[in-house]
Design a protein around this motif. Structure first.
Motif, PDB file in Angstrom:
ATOM      1  N   THR A 119       0.812  -1.224   0.000  1.00 28.76           N
ATOM      2  CA  THR A 119       0.000   0.000   0.000  1.00 28.76           C
ATOM      3  C   THR A 119       0.841   1.268   0.000  1.00 28.76           C
ATOM      4  O   THR A 119       0.340   2.347  -0.298  1.00 28.76           O
ATOM      5  N   ARG A 131      -6.555   1.937  -5.181  1.00 23.05           N
ATOM      6  CA  ARG A 131      -6.052   0.903  -4.270  1.00 23.05           C
ATOM      7  C   ARG A 131      -7.045   0.640  -3.143  1.00 23.05           C
ATOM      8  O   ARG A 131      -7.301  -0.509  -2.777  1.00 23.05           O
ATOM      9  N   ALA A 141      -8.886  -2.846  -2.404  1.00 21.67           N
ATOM     10  CA  ALA A 141      -8.634  -3.505  -1.120  1.00 21.67           C
ATOM     11  C   ALA A 141      -9.952  -3.849  -0.419  1.00 21.67           C
ATOM     12  O   ALA A 141     -10.076  -4.921   0.201  1.00 21.67           O
TER      13      ALA A 141
END
Length: 553
Positions: free
Chosen positions: A219, A543, A547
């Protein structure tokens, strides 16, 4: 309360450990004492540079592959006659010895930085060599990676490749740098070693001495002084990921059985030996130019055939995708003199070199065909920097006329992605190089660390182009691969599959995590992830959205 800073995650994985800063020598000054005559001090400078070169060569003997090559190249740079000449002139002008050396290196660094691209990255190497020489002249230890005897996260402004190359033999379990980008040598080598890494993090000055960090190379987040609960959760998550990666074996596929070929990226004979012994489905990218970097004479067809056969011999019966010489720009080959260009990344590189040196391309194709016939490997050959359907057609006709059975092209230029349907009419496959595709889509030099956020393959515009190529491949019934660094990101890998990518090629250490991630998700979920990433306004949002889908899958 925990404090978080963020950069760009370039090597997947999470680690919790104390941190240490990579130290550099105190700067030199024109007011430093002058210790001897220019003649005597020049002898000391030569000896210091020789000591630096010998130390790097000694370290090269302890590592393999690209790491050894980088250290050997750095040693040669330390003995460059131009540095000695510049240092001599500085001594004669009255500068103290160490400062004379520092000024000489700084001048060369400025010239390289101004050139940009590959040459700008060499400035980091030179700066490191200068600091080492200064340390020797002062009687101090050369700069290097700390060895405290316990695992730690290394924090630095940036690392020279000479230092990054030896991370595998150190106590370093994570890497955090203030500069650098996702395609830098630091990022690529950290990934090849399986060390979690975050680069381009502007908050490293907020780190508190003696505090633990949680570094997440997936991340790009770093947590400073995490709570006991956070530390425990980070350790458990890292253990779980490691167990999953270790237990995942065999061909790549999603949970519901959709096949995704997982193969290795290689550049040297040592890389080939490691990949040949790994649990992978052959090679998705053999960077042939790595065998000839620094060569001033062109290799013969026979020499090339022998080199390629040594590589292909590790993969009898397996698919090996070979990229023809990608010289120019950030990978100059001295025996192919392309002159000086204002912007080499937009000039003669990759397939375009064949317009200047057509015999070089023909010789390579002949050598590859001979090596393929001799080894029994399933040889596929692709050209880099293809921009148009006509270029694809001409390359395919040439390659097939020289005995190459399966012919493809790299999709690295937006023009090629936009016209992938036309390009695939002439080819058997395409492979997307996300490093360069990101560079050309967002108009950012791959070595421009200050603009590294724009080089992120999670940029929605880059994903849109990948989706176009994936759809073109599906319509034509031909495979579409990704061999850029993005293929090794376990979070991005299912997104790429959802965009229509049918094979992923990466460094060997990344295979387990990507295999395990795909095996935990159905193809429909991968497509949902792809839609979420494309629908985001920026990489950070993308992202986060992906996720969330992964956590609920």
């Amino acid at each position: 309360m925990d404090n978080r800073i963020a950069g760009i995650g370039v090597s997947a994985g999470s680690v919790c450990a104390p941190w240490l800063r990579f130290s550099t020598p105190e700067p030199t000054s024109a007011s430093d004492p002058i210790t001897g005559s220019p003649e005597a001090e020049l002898i000391r400078i030569r000896e210091a540079l020789d000591a630096v070169a010998e130390e790097l060569l000694s370290r090269a003997e302890t590592v393999e592959g690209v790491s050894a090559e980088i250290l050997t190249t750095s040693a040669a740079m330390a003995r460059d006659a131009g540095i000695v000449k510049a240092a001599k002139a500085n001594l004669e002008s009255g500068l103290p010895t160490a400062h004379a050396v520092a000024v000489a290196f700084d001048a060369f660094c400025e010239k390289l930085t101004a050139l940009g691209g590959y040459m700008a990255e060499r400035a980091t190497d030179l700066r490191d060599l200068g600091q080492r020489a200064v340390a020797v002249l002062r009687g101090e230890p050369m700069p290097g990676i700390p060895a405290p005897g316990h695992p730690y996260i290394l924090v630095a402004r940036d690392l020279a490749p000479a230092d990054t190359a030896t991370l595998g033999n150190s106590d370093v379990v994570g890497l955090l740098t203030a500069e650098g980008g996702p395609t830098s040598h630091t990022a690529i080598l950290a990934k090849s070693l399986g060390i979690p890494a975050v680069v381009n993090c502007s908050g490293t000055d907020l780190l508190a001495e003696g505090k633990l960090l949680i570094l997440d190379g997936t991340t790009g987040t770093v947590t400073i002084d995490p709570s006991a609960e956070m530390r425990e959760r980070a350790v458990l998550e890292a253990s779980f990921v490691a167990e999953q990666s270790a237990s995942a074996h065999g061909p790549g596929r999603t949970r519901d059985g959709f096949a995704v070929r997982l193969s290795a990226n290689i550049g040297t004979l040592e890389d080939a030996a490691r990949a040949g012994a790994a649990d992978c489905e052959g090679v998705g990218l053999f960077r042939t130019e790595f065998s000839y970097l620094g060569r001033h004479d062109a290799p013969s067809v026979e020499e090339q055939a022998q080199t390629y056969a040594s590589v292909l011999g590790h993969f009898a019966g397996q698919k090996v995708v070979v990229r023809t010489l990608d010289s120019g720009s950030d990978k100059p080959l001295p025996f192919l003199d392309l002159g000086v260009e204002e912007n080499p990344a937009l000039g003669v590189r990759g397939l375009r070199v064949g317009t200047v040196y057509p015999d070089t391309l023909i010789s390579q194709l002949d050598a590859l065909a001979a090596a393929g016939n001799a080894t029994g490997a399933d040889l596929w050959v692709m050209a880099p920097m293809v921009a148009t359907a006509d270029e694809a057609k001409d390359f395919a006709e040439l390659a097939r006329s020289r005995g190459i059975g399966k012919v493809g092209a790299m999709i690295e230029i937006p023009a090629a992605a936009l016209r992938a349907k036309d390009i695939l009419e002439h080819l058997d496959f395409v492979s997307i190089g996300t490093n360069d595709l990101s560079q050309y889509t967002c108009a950012v030099d791959r070595m421009a660390g200050g603009l590294a956020q724009l080089l992120d393959p999670w940029q929605p515009a880059v994903l849109d182009l990948i989706a176009m190529v994936g759809q073109a491949g599906a319509d034509a019934g031909k495979p579409v691969g990704v061999c850029g660094e993005s293929a090794s990101d376990p979070l991005l890998a299912p997104v790429l599959v959802g965009l229509g990518v049918t094979s992923l090629s990466m460094s060997v250490p990344a295979l387990g995590a990507v295999r395990a991630q795909l095996a935990s998700l159905d193809l429909a979920v991968c497509k949902d992830m792809a839609a979420a990433a494309r629908g985001a306004r920026n990489p950070l949002e993308g992202r986060a959205a992906v996720a969330r889908i992964r956590e609920s899958a």
